[in-house]
Scaffold this active site. Structure first.
Site, PDB file in Angstrom:
ATOM      1  N   SER A  31      58.314  50.641  32.363  1.00 38.87           N
ATOM      2  CA  SER A  31      57.393  51.731  32.000  1.00 38.87           C
ATOM      3  C   SER A  31      56.618  51.417  30.732  1.00 38.87           C
ATOM      4  O   SER A  31      57.210  51.163  29.685  1.00 38.87           O
ATOM      5  CB  SER A  31      58.167  53.023  31.710  1.00 38.87           C
ATOM      6  OG  SER A  31      58.762  53.510  32.852  1.00 38.87           O
ATOM      7  N   HIS A  62      52.912  52.691  35.794  1.00 34.04           N
ATOM      8  CA  HIS A  62      53.253  51.506  36.586  1.00 34.04           C
ATOM      9  C   HIS A  62      52.075  51.152  37.483  1.00 34.04           C
ATOM     10  O   HIS A  62      51.642  51.959  38.289  1.00 34.04           O
ATOM     11  CB  HIS A  62      54.473  51.785  37.475  1.00 34.04           C
ATOM     12  CG  HIS A  62      55.743  51.938  36.721  1.00 34.04           C
ATOM     13  ND1 HIS A  62      56.776  51.051  36.823  1.00 34.04           N
ATOM     14  CD2 HIS A  62      56.137  52.870  35.842  1.00 34.04           C
ATOM     15  CE1 HIS A  62      57.770  51.427  36.044  1.00 34.04           C
ATOM     16  NE2 HIS A  62      57.404  52.538  35.435  1.00 34.04           N
ATOM     17  N   HIS A  84      62.148  52.276  41.634  1.00 32.08           N
ATOM     18  CA  HIS A  84      63.335  52.944  41.093  1.00 32.08           C
ATOM     19  C   HIS A  84      64.116  53.626  42.215  1.00 32.08           C
ATOM     20  O   HIS A  84      63.524  54.130  43.174  1.00 32.08           O
ATOM     21  CB  HIS A  84      62.932  54.010  40.073  1.00 32.08           C
ATOM     22  CG  HIS A  84      62.216  53.470  38.878  1.00 32.08           C
ATOM     23  ND1 HIS A  84      60.856  53.317  38.842  1.00 32.08           N
ATOM     24  CD2 HIS A  84      62.687  53.058  37.678  1.00 32.08           C
ATOM     25  CE1 HIS A  84      60.509  52.818  37.661  1.00 32.08           C
ATOM     26  NE2 HIS A  84      61.594  52.649  36.933  1.00 32.08           N
ATOM     27  N   TYR A  86      65.515  56.462  41.916  1.00 38.79           N
ATOM     28  CA  TYR A  86      65.212  57.904  41.912  1.00 38.79           C
ATOM     29  C   TYR A  86      63.935  58.249  42.691  1.00 38.79           C
ATOM     30  O   TYR A  86      63.697  59.415  43.001  1.00 38.79           O
ATOM     31  CB  TYR A  86      65.132  58.467  40.480  1.00 38.79           C
ATOM     32  CG  TYR A  86      64.038  57.881  39.619  1.00 38.79           C
ATOM     33  CD1 TYR A  86      62.691  58.206  39.821  1.00 38.79           C
ATOM     34  CD2 TYR A  86      64.348  57.001  38.589  1.00 38.79           C
ATOM     35  CE1 TYR A  86      61.692  57.663  39.037  1.00 38.79           C
ATOM     36  CE2 TYR A  86      63.353  56.455  37.795  1.00 38.79           C
ATOM     37  CZ  TYR A  86      62.030  56.791  38.021  1.00 38.79           C
ATOM     38  OH  TYR A  86      61.049  56.232  37.244  1.00 38.79           O
ATOM     39  N   GLU A  87      63.134  57.243  43.000  1.00 40.50           N
ATOM     40  CA  GLU A  87      61.940  57.503  43.815  1.00 40.50           C
ATOM     41  C   GLU A  87      62.324  57.723  45.278  1.00 40.50           C
ATOM     42  O   GLU A  87      61.479  58.087  46.087  1.00 40.50           O
ATOM     43  CB  GLU A  87      60.957  56.338  43.713  1.00 40.50           C
ATOM     44  CG  GLU A  87      60.333  56.181  42.341  1.00 40.50           C
ATOM     45  CD  GLU A  87      59.524  54.904  42.228  1.00 40.50           C
ATOM     46  OE1 GLU A  87      58.325  54.935  42.574  1.00 40.50           O
ATOM     47  OE2 GLU A  87      60.073  53.881  41.811  1.00 40.50           O
ATOM     48  N   ALA A 114      62.281  50.708  29.483  1.00 35.38           N
ATOM     49  CA  ALA A 114      62.273  51.720  28.436  1.00 35.38           C
ATOM     50  C   ALA A 114      63.625  52.425  28.521  1.00 35.38           C
ATOM     51  O   ALA A 114      64.128  52.664  29.622  1.00 35.38           O
ATOM     52  CB  ALA A 114      61.148  52.709  28.689  1.00 35.38           C
ATOM     53  N   MET A 212      67.166  54.243  33.595  1.00 36.06           N
ATOM     54  CA  MET A 212      67.205  54.514  35.039  1.00 36.06           C
ATOM     55  C   MET A 212      66.804  53.303  35.871  1.00 36.06           C
ATOM     56  O   MET A 212      66.356  53.441  37.007  1.00 36.06           O
ATOM     57  CB  MET A 212      66.258  55.686  35.371  1.00 36.06           C
ATOM     58  CG  MET A 212      66.514  56.931  34.551  1.00 36.06           C
ATOM     59  SD  MET A 212      65.275  58.187  34.898  1.00 36.06           S
ATOM     60  CE  MET A 212      65.584  59.332  33.540  1.00 36.06           C
ATOM     61  N   SER A 213      66.947  52.110  35.313  1.00 39.43           N
ATOM     62  CA  SER A 213      66.515  50.914  36.065  1.00 39.43           C
ATOM     63  C   SER A 213      67.437  49.749  35.732  1.00 39.43           C
ATOM     64  O   SER A 213      68.572  49.945  35.319  1.00 39.43           O
ATOM     65  CB  SER A 213      65.067  50.575  35.687  1.00 39.43           C
ATOM     66  OG  SER A 213      64.985  50.162  34.341  1.00 39.43           O
ATOM     67  N   ASN A 236      63.089  56.585  22.729  1.00 44.56           N
ATOM     68  CA  ASN A 236      63.474  57.909  22.231  1.00 44.56           C
ATOM     69  C   ASN A 236      64.960  57.859  21.902  1.00 44.56           C
ATOM     70  O   ASN A 236      65.672  56.947  22.351  1.00 44.56           O
ATOM     71  CB  ASN A 236      63.222  58.980  23.314  1.00 44.56           C
ATOM     72  CG  ASN A 236      63.916  58.639  24.626  1.00 44.56           C
ATOM     73  OD1 ASN A 236      63.422  57.847  25.421  1.00 44.56           O
ATOM     74  ND2 ASN A 236      65.094  59.200  24.822  1.00 44.56           N
ATOM     75  N   HIS A 247      58.602  62.261  29.386  1.00 44.52           N
ATOM     76  CA  HIS A 247      58.051  60.962  29.783  1.00 44.52           C
ATOM     77  C   HIS A 247      56.860  60.556  28.899  1.00 44.52           C
ATOM     78  O   HIS A 247      56.638  59.358  28.671  1.00 44.52           O
ATOM     79  CB  HIS A 247      57.638  61.005  31.260  1.00 44.52           C
ATOM     80  CG  HIS A 247      57.224  59.680  31.808  1.00 44.52           C
ATOM     81  ND1 HIS A 247      58.089  58.601  31.888  1.00 44.52           N
ATOM     82  CD2 HIS A 247      56.033  59.241  32.305  1.00 44.52           C
ATOM     83  CE1 HIS A 247      57.439  57.566  32.401  1.00 44.52           C
ATOM     84  NE2 HIS A 247      56.196  57.928  32.661  1.00 44.52           N
TER      85      HIS A 247
HETATM   86  N1  HPA Z   1      67.324  58.310  29.402  1.00 45.33           N
HETATM   87  C1  HPA Z   1      67.126  57.659  30.563  1.00 45.33           C
HETATM   88  N2  HPA Z   1      66.088  56.888  30.790  1.00 45.33           N
HETATM   89  C2  HPA Z   1      65.188  56.732  29.811  1.00 45.33           C
HETATM   90  C3  HPA Z   1      65.335  57.379  28.576  1.00 45.33           C
HETATM   91  C4  HPA Z   1      66.466  58.205  28.355  1.00 45.33           C
HETATM   92  O1  HPA Z   1      66.664  58.807  27.299  1.00 45.33           O
HETATM   93  N3  HPA Z   1      64.257  57.005  27.820  1.00 45.33           N
HETATM   94  C5  HPA Z   1      63.513  56.181  28.581  1.00 45.33           C
HETATM   95  N4  HPA Z   1      64.071  55.996  29.779  1.00 45.33           N
END
Ligand code: HPA
Length: 272
Positions: A31, A62, A84, A86-87, A114, A212-213, A236, A247
């Site tokens: 990302s 993306h 992903h 989750y998609e 990320a 998540m990847s 973050n 996001h």
């Molecule tokens: N959690 C999960 N996936 C993420 C996060 C997070 O805090 N930040 C960026 N991708």
């Protein structure tokens, strides 16, 4: 011939017909980190929607294409955008591009993402060398029949993130005067961000970052005998460590650190 091998043959033939030749490194750009692909010289661009057995990516930030060419003097095949779980894609689909990289005889893959910082010493904008991962997706892309000619039934994950590559990444960071944190990446399925309780659990379990990847792709890389370097951009602080998560902040942070990120990967490629 078995089904996966047949699919791979069709996909690789298509990619080779586009002019792709030898590959040293596969690059998976997470990302907001896809811009690196714009620096690839003599680029051949192949949109995912043209490639046999590739789905189209849907996430903001993306691009959804393969970019082949030369970066830091090395032949790379970059994924600008990844798939992903989750998609709604199966784990086999999520990891199919790594299979393709291996079938095209890449020897290594550089995986980026990320992630949220769990380690209390991390701040948004940090780059983290992934030393290891925890598969917390509840899934494994290798579940199902194994094709022994592709990889072993029970792959060893003792050094999924190649030690020598980690040393090279630290050397590259030091040459660039960049701080490179290091730690364990814990992979969740998403698409929800974690709860504060889950983050406390993750920390207790030994995670430094969550995302998540990456985990499925690295499992398949290990299965395929590919060497792996993993770099995470801490976008973050994880849930409960800052007011709320979104996001937009993830993308903003990747934009803020993209110059350092790109410089690091390019220097790593010089040294590897
Ligand atoms: N959690 C999960 N996936 C993420 C996060 C997070 O805090 N930040 C960026 N991708």
């Amino acid at each position: 011939m078995t089904q996966l091998s047949e699919m791979l043959q069709e996909t690789t033939q298509f990619i080779l017909e586009k002019g792709v030749k030898e590959i040293d490194f596969g690059l998976i750009l997470g990302s907001g980190l896809g811009e690196l692909a714009e620096e690839i010289e003599e680029a051949i661009v192949i949109p995912y929607d043209q490639i046999p057995f590739f789905p189209t990516s849907t996430v903001v930030g993306h691009a959804g294409q393969l970019v082949y060419g030369t970066l830091s003097g090395k032949k790379v095949l970059a994924m600008q955008g990844r798939f992903h779980f989750y998609e709604g894609h199966s784990m086999q689909t999520v990891t199919y591009p790594v299979r393709v990289m291996a079938a095209l005889k890449a020897h290594s893959v550089i995986v980026t993402n990320a992630s949220g910082g769990v380690n209390e010493s991390f701040v948004p904008g940090d780059l983290m060398l992934i030393t290891d991962h925890i598969n917390f997706t509840g899934q494994n892309p290798l579940i199902g029949p194994n094709e022994d000619e592709i990889g072993p039934r029970f792959p060893d994950m003792s050094e999924a993130y190649t030690l020598t590559y980690r040393e090279v990444a630290k050397e590259a960071a030091s040459q660039l005067d960049l701080t490179l944190k290091e730690g364990v990446y814990m992979g969740y399925s998403g698409p929800t961000y974690e709860t504060p309780a889950e983050i406390r659990m993750s920390r207790t379990m030994g995670a430094d970052a969550v995302g998540m990847s990456t985990v499925p792709e690295v499992i398949v890389a290990a299965h395929s005998g590919l060497k792996v370097l993993g770099i995470s951009c801490i976008t973050n602080l994880a849930a409960g460590m800052q007011a709320n998560l979104n996001h937009e902040e993830v993308v903003e942070t990747t934009q803020r650190v993209k110059q350092s990120f790109k410089a690091l990967i390019k220097e790593v490629l010089v040294l590897l």
